[in-house]
Design a protein around this motif. Structure first.
Motif, PDB file in Angstrom:
ATOM      1  N   ASP A 146      -9.314  13.467 -15.269  1.00  0.00           N
ATOM      2  CA  ASP A 146      -7.952  13.558 -14.966  1.00  0.00           C
ATOM      3  C   ASP A 146      -7.869  12.093 -14.714  1.00  0.00           C
ATOM      4  OD1 ASP A 146      -5.790  14.132 -14.155  1.00  0.00           O
ATOM      5  OD2 ASP A 146      -6.463  15.534 -11.694  1.00  0.00           O
ATOM      6  N   PRO A 147      -6.757  11.554 -15.500  1.00  0.00           N
ATOM      7  CA  PRO A 147      -6.804  10.122 -15.896  1.00  0.00           C
ATOM      8  C   PRO A 147      -5.343   9.795 -15.092  1.00  0.00           C
ATOM      9  CG  PRO A 147      -6.323  10.768 -18.245  1.00  0.00           C
ATOM     10  CD  PRO A 147      -7.641  12.104 -17.572  1.00  0.00           C
ATOM     11  N   ILE A 148      -4.800  10.932 -15.309  1.00  0.00           N
ATOM     12  CA  ILE A 148      -3.600  10.388 -13.900  1.00  0.00           C
ATOM     13  C   ILE A 148      -3.740  10.142 -12.759  1.00  0.00           C
ATOM     14  CG2 ILE A 148      -0.867  11.385 -13.529  1.00  0.00           C
ATOM     15  CD1 ILE A 148      -1.261  10.985 -16.504  1.00  0.00           C
TER      16      ILE A 148
ATOM     17  N   VAL B  31       0.759  -1.513   0.024  1.00  0.00           N
ATOM     18  CA  VAL B  31      -0.149   0.346  -0.422  1.00  0.00           C
ATOM     19  C   VAL B  31       0.979   0.559  -0.337  1.00  0.00           C
ATOM     20  CG1 VAL B  31      -1.726   1.421   1.171  1.00  0.00           C
ATOM     21  CG2 VAL B  31      -2.130  -1.085   1.363  1.00  0.00           C
ATOM     22  N   GLY B  32       2.286   1.323   0.770  1.00  0.00           N
ATOM     23  CA  GLY B  32       2.411   2.325   0.969  1.00  0.00           C
ATOM     24  C   GLY B  32       3.513   3.011  -0.482  1.00  0.00           C
ATOM     25  N   THR B  33       3.460   1.614  -1.468  1.00  0.00           N
ATOM     26  CA  THR B  33       4.622   1.934  -2.704  1.00  0.00           C
ATOM     27  C   THR B  33       3.176   2.972  -3.507  1.00  0.00           C
ATOM     28  OG1 THR B  33       6.323   0.558  -4.104  1.00  0.00           O
ATOM     29  CG2 THR B  33       3.728  -0.301  -3.541  1.00  0.00           C
ATOM     30  N   THR B  34       2.072   2.794  -3.087  1.00  0.00           N
ATOM     31  CA  THR B  34       1.887   3.412  -4.566  1.00  0.00           C
ATOM     32  C   THR B  34       1.468   4.734  -3.904  1.00  0.00           C
ATOM     33  OG1 THR B  34      -0.256   3.588  -2.624  1.00  0.00           O
ATOM     34  CG2 THR B  34      -0.537   1.774  -4.116  1.00  0.00           C
ATOM     35  N   ALA B  35       2.612   5.567  -2.883  1.00  0.00           N
ATOM     36  CA  ALA B  35       2.466   7.208  -2.508  1.00  0.00           C
ATOM     37  C   ALA B  35       3.802   7.623  -3.560  1.00  0.00           C
ATOM     38  CB  ALA B  35       2.835   7.597  -0.926  1.00  0.00           C
ATOM     39  N   THR B  36       4.062   7.244  -4.514  1.00  0.00           N
ATOM     40  CA  THR B  36       5.088   7.118  -5.651  1.00  0.00           C
ATOM     41  C   THR B  36       4.176   7.222  -6.471  1.00  0.00           C
ATOM     42  OG1 THR B  36       7.300   6.077  -4.505  1.00  0.00           O
ATOM     43  CG2 THR B  36       6.981   6.793  -7.055  1.00  0.00           C
ATOM     44  N   SER B  37       3.319   6.536  -6.722  1.00  0.00           N
ATOM     45  CA  SER B  37       2.162   7.176  -8.065  1.00  0.00           C
ATOM     46  C   SER B  37       1.217   8.213  -7.762  1.00  0.00           C
ATOM     47  CB  SER B  37       1.114   5.899  -8.692  1.00  0.00           C
ATOM     48  OG  SER B  37       1.740   4.865  -8.062  1.00  0.00           O
ATOM     49  N   TRP B  38       0.951   9.059  -6.278  1.00  0.00           N
ATOM     50  CA  TRP B  38       0.690  10.029  -5.979  1.00  0.00           C
ATOM     51  C   TRP B  38       1.380  11.335  -6.454  1.00  0.00           C
ATOM     52  CZ3 TRP B  38      -4.818  10.645  -5.878  1.00  0.00           C
ATOM     53  CH2 TRP B  38      -5.128   9.698  -5.426  1.00  0.00           C
ATOM     54  N   ILE B  39       2.685  11.332  -5.842  1.00  0.00           N
ATOM     55  CA  ILE B  39       3.810  11.539  -5.313  1.00  0.00           C
ATOM     56  C   ILE B  39       3.671  12.370  -7.320  1.00  0.00           C
ATOM     57  CG2 ILE B  39       6.246  12.969  -5.325  1.00  0.00           C
ATOM     58  CD1 ILE B  39       5.855  10.751  -2.445  1.00  0.00           C
ATOM     59  N   VAL B  40       4.091  11.157  -8.368  1.00  0.00           N
ATOM     60  CA  VAL B  40       4.730  11.061 -10.104  1.00  0.00           C
ATOM     61  C   VAL B  40       3.068  12.349 -10.454  1.00  0.00           C
ATOM     62  CG1 VAL B  40       4.690  10.330 -11.853  1.00  0.00           C
ATOM     63  CG2 VAL B  40       6.163  10.175  -9.548  1.00  0.00           C
ATOM     64  N   ALA B  41       1.902  11.416 -10.214  1.00  0.00           N
ATOM     65  CA  ALA B  41       0.365  11.774 -10.573  1.00  0.00           C
ATOM     66  C   ALA B  41       0.367  13.677 -10.263  1.00  0.00           C
ATOM     67  CB  ALA B  41      -0.275  11.458 -10.362  1.00  0.00           C
ATOM     68  N   THR B  42       0.502  13.731  -9.498  1.00  0.00           N
ATOM     69  CA  THR B  42       0.090  14.976  -8.765  1.00  0.00           C
ATOM     70  C   THR B  42       1.440  16.086  -9.459  1.00  0.00           C
ATOM     71  OG1 THR B  42      -0.376  14.078  -6.963  1.00  0.00           O
ATOM     72  CG2 THR B  42      -0.375  16.443  -7.022  1.00  0.00           C
ATOM     73  N   PHE B  43       2.944  15.911  -9.065  1.00  0.00           N
ATOM     74  CA  PHE B  43       3.495  17.289  -9.547  1.00  0.00           C
ATOM     75  C   PHE B  43       4.666  16.323 -10.928  1.00  0.00           C
ATOM     76  CE2 PHE B  43       4.011  16.535  -4.351  1.00  0.00           C
ATOM     77  CZ  PHE B  43       3.616  17.888  -4.472  1.00  0.00           C
TER      78      PHE B  43
ATOM     79  N   VAL C  73       3.944   4.204 -16.863  1.00  0.00           N
ATOM     80  CA  VAL C  73       3.267   3.881 -18.135  1.00  0.00           C
ATOM     81  C   VAL C  73       2.236   4.756 -17.371  1.00  0.00           C
ATOM     82  CG1 VAL C  73       0.254   2.881 -16.544  1.00  0.00           C
ATOM     83  CG2 VAL C  73       3.031   1.702 -16.215  1.00  0.00           C
ATOM     84  N   LEU C  74       2.433   6.222 -16.334  1.00  0.00           N
ATOM     85  CA  LEU C  74       1.546   7.437 -16.094  1.00  0.00           C
ATOM     86  C   LEU C  74       2.091   8.476 -17.358  1.00  0.00           C
ATOM     87  CD1 LEU C  74       2.187   7.486 -12.587  1.00  0.00           C
ATOM     88  CD2 LEU C  74      -0.048   8.200 -13.503  1.00  0.00           C
ATOM     89  N   SER C  75       3.597   8.027 -17.892  1.00  0.00           N
ATOM     90  CA  SER C  75       3.698   8.866 -18.759  1.00  0.00           C
ATOM     91  C   SER C  75       3.153   8.684 -20.497  1.00  0.00           C
ATOM     92  CB  SER C  75       5.491   9.658 -19.308  1.00  0.00           C
ATOM     93  OG  SER C  75       6.296   9.573 -17.706  1.00  0.00           O
ATOM     94  N   ALA C  76       2.908   7.285 -20.736  1.00  0.00           N
ATOM     95  CA  ALA C  76       2.676   6.644 -21.517  1.00  0.00           C
ATOM     96  C   ALA C  76       0.775   7.034 -21.504  1.00  0.00           C
ATOM     97  CB  ALA C  76       2.333   5.264 -21.768  1.00  0.00           C
ATOM     98  N   LEU C  77       0.093   7.034 -20.424  1.00  0.00           N
ATOM     99  CA  LEU C  77      -1.677   7.753 -20.234  1.00  0.00           C
ATOM    100  C   LEU C  77      -1.180   8.672 -20.343  1.00  0.00           C
ATOM    101  CD1 LEU C  77      -4.325   6.734 -19.598  1.00  0.00           C
ATOM    102  CD2 LEU C  77      -3.684   7.190 -17.416  1.00  0.00           C
ATOM    103  N   TYR C  78      -0.376   9.445 -19.766  1.00  0.00           N
ATOM    104  CA  TYR C  78      -0.445  11.462 -19.995  1.00  0.00           C
ATOM    105  C   TYR C  78      -0.577  11.820 -21.883  1.00  0.00           C
ATOM    106  CZ  TYR C  78       0.953  16.225 -19.770  1.00  0.00           C
ATOM    107  OH  TYR C  78       0.661  17.450 -19.133  1.00  0.00           O
ATOM    108  N   VAL C  79       0.138  11.181 -22.594  1.00  0.00           N
ATOM    109  CA  VAL C  79       0.212  11.813 -23.884  1.00  0.00           C
ATOM    110  C   VAL C  79      -0.763  10.851 -24.574  1.00  0.00           C
ATOM    111  CG1 VAL C  79       2.060  12.036 -23.937  1.00  0.00           C
ATOM    112  CG2 VAL C  79       2.107  10.268 -24.336  1.00  0.00           C
ATOM    113  N   ASN C  80      -1.696  10.027 -24.338  1.00  0.00           N
ATOM    114  CA  ASN C  80      -2.254   8.861 -25.195  1.00  0.00           C
ATOM    115  C   ASN C  80      -2.243   7.940 -25.805  1.00  0.00           C
ATOM    116  OD1 ASN C  80      -4.965  11.027 -23.486  1.00  0.00           O
ATOM    117  ND2 ASN C  80      -4.137  12.292 -25.045  1.00  0.00           N
ATOM    118  N   VAL C  81      -0.914   7.445 -25.050  1.00  0.00           N
ATOM    119  CA  VAL C  81      -0.401   6.480 -26.306  1.00  0.00           C
ATOM    120  C   VAL C  81      -1.217   4.494 -26.054  1.00  0.00           C
ATOM    121  CG1 VAL C  81       1.388   4.517 -26.203  1.00  0.00           C
ATOM    122  CG2 VAL C  81       2.116   7.396 -26.142  1.00  0.00           C
ATOM    123  N   ILE C  82      -1.607   5.177 -24.416  1.00  0.00           N
ATOM    124  CA  ILE C  82      -2.187   4.078 -24.077  1.00  0.00           C
ATOM    125  C   ILE C  82      -3.865   4.435 -23.471  1.00  0.00           C
ATOM    126  CG2 ILE C  82      -0.776   2.053 -24.011  1.00  0.00           C
ATOM    127  CD1 ILE C  82      -0.617   3.344 -20.997  1.00  0.00           C
TER     128      ILE C  82
END
Length: 351
Positions: free
Chosen positions: A277-279, A92-104, A199-208
């Motif tokens: 806001d898919p990210i 569960v704690g490792t998902t914090a990285t997703s939030w940091i990357v997605a937010t900032f 994965v977040l980067s690929a989603l951000y530019v609509n590759v997937i």
């Protein structure tokens, strides 16, 4: 295409280096006090779960916490039951990285704060005068700056792909294929956080699509178990038990998330703010299915520990080399075995 690939790999390298640099700085600063805190904070299942979450959020690496837990359990510093709960919390704690990357990483002009962050960290490191606290702060600033700068390079390198690749071709791929890609990617780079950032980067530019990105994130959860499995190779049974528990948790959680994927996606997309806001939606999805995994499996920790103790047994040391292998009813074979055993013990005693 070659320049795009070079930029993407450079960005990934910078991201991984930034994460590793920051992780090393934090590990060095916390030292034994951190390890003592982990040991003393695992007296109950709930405490162990929270400890795993907090420790992983602080160090930004579930792999480090998992490997640390392997060592603690094998050294009998914490029980197998507590070790399994720490592993659950780490996921569960490792998902914090997703939030940091997605937010900032996608909401702010990265260069506007990463370059000053790296510069400030570098200057602080020069003038720290071996001050441990200032050195740690400087290293963390540099690590964070490089991490986000690497993310920016990945984003800018992936963006041109949208004009070069026919995205409609990806719609024909089954979601199971994207899950496999997420697994392989994480297993290769040994970091679910870095794989999730890709994965977040690929989603951000609509590759997937969002659903494909969600399947890849599920795959990263299984891929992160490779680190623990490698760390347990050749180890004592307790290490193998914890690594197996990590795999069981991540596999069952991933299987449940994949089966519920259409319903979870539909639920998240029913909110207008998340649909636009898919990210953030993907970061929330990552957290939700890990929490669901904890809620699903936490009642079975004792049962899991009991089963794993039976699965991986300690080999009782044998004092003899020859005589325990022969049937005493066969006197000739028994005599030869006894002779060889006496010779062995004599040579051992003379050393």
């Amino acid at each position: 295409m070659t320049s795009i690939l070079i930029q993407a790999l450079s960005g990934l390298g910078m991201f991984l280096f930034g994460m590793l640099y920051m992780e090393m700085a934090l590990k060095k600063s916390v030292g034994m006090r951190f390890k003592t805190w982990v040991k003393n904070s695992t007296s109950t299942t709930l405490k162990s779960l929270i400890t795993g979450m907090i420790a992983t959020t602080l160090l930004q690496s579930s792999s480090v916490i998992t490997l640390m837990t392997l060592s603690f359990v094998s050294a009998s510093m914490i029980t197998l039951h507590s070790g399994i709960a720490v592993i659950f919390g780490a996921n569960v704690g490792t998902t914090a990285t997703s939030w940091i990357v997605a937010t900032f990483g996608f909401k702010v002009n990265i260069e506007s704060f990463t370059l000053p962050m790296i510069g400030a960290g570098g200057l602080l490191l020069i003038f720290a005068n071996e001050n441990r606290r200032l050195t740690t702060i400087a290293n963390v600033l540099i690590g964070f700056g490089l991490l986000f700068l690497g993310l920016e390079y990945m984003n800018t390198s992936i963006a041109p792909v949208t004009t070069m690749v026919d995205l409609s071709e990806f719609s024909n791929f089954p979601l199971l294929a994207f899950l496999g890609i997420g697994f392989v990617l994480t297993a290769i780079i040994q970091s679910s956080s870095a794989a999730t950032a890709i994965v977040l980067s690929a989603l951000y530019v609509n590759v997937i699509s969002f659903e494909q990105a969600a399947a890849m994130v599920i795959g990263t959860n299984i891929g992160t178990t490779v680190t623990a499995l490698l760390g347990a190779l050749g180890g004592v049974p307790d290490k193998k038990r914890v690594a197996a528990a990590h795999f069981i948790f991540n596999f069952i959680t991933a299987a449940a998330a994949f089966l519920l994927l259409p319903f979870l996606v539909e639920f998240l997309m029913s909110f207008k703010g998340l649909r636009n806001d898919p990210i953030i939606s993907l970061a929330l999805f990552h957290t939700i299915f890990n929490l669901l995994g904890v809620l699903l499996l936490i009642p079975f920790i004792s049962l899991m520990a009991k089963y794993l103790k039976k699965l991986f047994l300690y080999d009782e040391p044998v004092a003899t080399r020859y005589i325990h292998l022969v049937d005493p009813h066969y006197s000739e074979a028994a005599f030869i075995a006894l002779r060889d055993e006496v010779n062995r013990m004599y040579l051992k005693t003379m050393k």
